[in-house]
Motif scaffolding. Structure first.
Motif, short mmCIF file in Angstrom:
data_model
loop_
_atom_site.label_atom_id
_atom_site.label_comp_id
_atom_site.label_asym_id
_atom_site.label_seq_id
_atom_site.Cartn_x
_atom_site.Cartn_y
_atom_site.Cartn_z
N MET A 177 7.46 -17.57 -35.31
CA MET A 177 7.81 -17.57 -36.73
C MET A 177 6.90 -16.60 -37.48
O MET A 177 5.68 -16.66 -37.34
CB MET A 177 7.68 -18.98 -37.29
CG MET A 177 8.67 -19.94 -36.64
SD MET A 177 8.24 -21.68 -36.85
CE MET A 177 6.91 -21.86 -35.67
N THR A 217 12.49 -15.53 -37.44
CA THR A 217 12.25 -16.45 -36.34
C THR A 217 12.91 -15.92 -35.07
O THR A 217 14.04 -15.40 -35.13
CB THR A 217 12.84 -17.85 -36.65
OG1 THR A 217 12.29 -18.32 -37.86
CG2 THR A 217 12.53 -18.84 -35.54
N HIS A 230 13.86 -17.54 -31.43
CA HIS A 230 13.98 -18.82 -30.75
C HIS A 230 14.45 -18.56 -29.32
O HIS A 230 15.55 -18.05 -29.12
CB HIS A 230 14.98 -19.69 -31.53
CG HIS A 230 15.10 -21.07 -31.03
ND1 HIS A 230 16.28 -21.61 -30.62
CD2 HIS A 230 14.18 -22.05 -30.88
CE1 HIS A 230 16.10 -22.85 -30.24
NE2 HIS A 230 14.83 -23.13 -30.39
#
Length: 123
Positions: free
Chosen positions: A93, A102, A104
């Motif tokens: 982040m 972000t 992921h």
């Protein structure tokens, strides 16, 4: 959804064409996956929005995680790593004056690789 007279929102679904617009390093061995979304809007003349891209790499999860750790080390991201019953997950982040970003990552045992989701939210 009712919009004010000075408010406009546009939503576009599907794979994102301009990955450079995320302002994030892009893993070199990827394929785009359908399912991204771009939301843009304005209210009182202020622009805003959110964009996500869903990608996949056939490279091992640990290799993709190390790539992002190395690429982002100078940006001092917050990093969250979790072992879950159905696999592993790492999130990077970053936040600056104009956007939150972000990355992921999730291990994909079914396809033997790594899922990569990029997200950028304008402030």
């Amino acid at each position: 959804m009712k919009l004010d007279d000075d408010q406009k929102t546009t939503i576009k679904y599907g794979a994102v064409d301009n990955l450079a617009g995320f302002g994030l390093p892009i893993y070199p061995n990827i394929e785009k996956v359908e399912g991204g979304v771009t939301i843009t809007g304005s209210k009182n003349g202020e622009q805003g929005g959110m964009q996500t891209a869903i990608l996949f790499s056939s490279d091992p999860y640990d290799k993709v995680v190390e790539f992002y750790k190395k690429q982002l080390q100078d940006k001092n991201p917050q990093i969250m790593e979790m072992n879950m019953p159905d696999g592993r997950m790492t999130m990077f982040m970053l936040e600056d004056d104009d956007a939150a970003r972000t990355i992921h990552l999730t291990k994909n045992d079914e396809k033997n690789g790594t899922n990569i989701q990029l997200m950028k939210t304008a402030k």
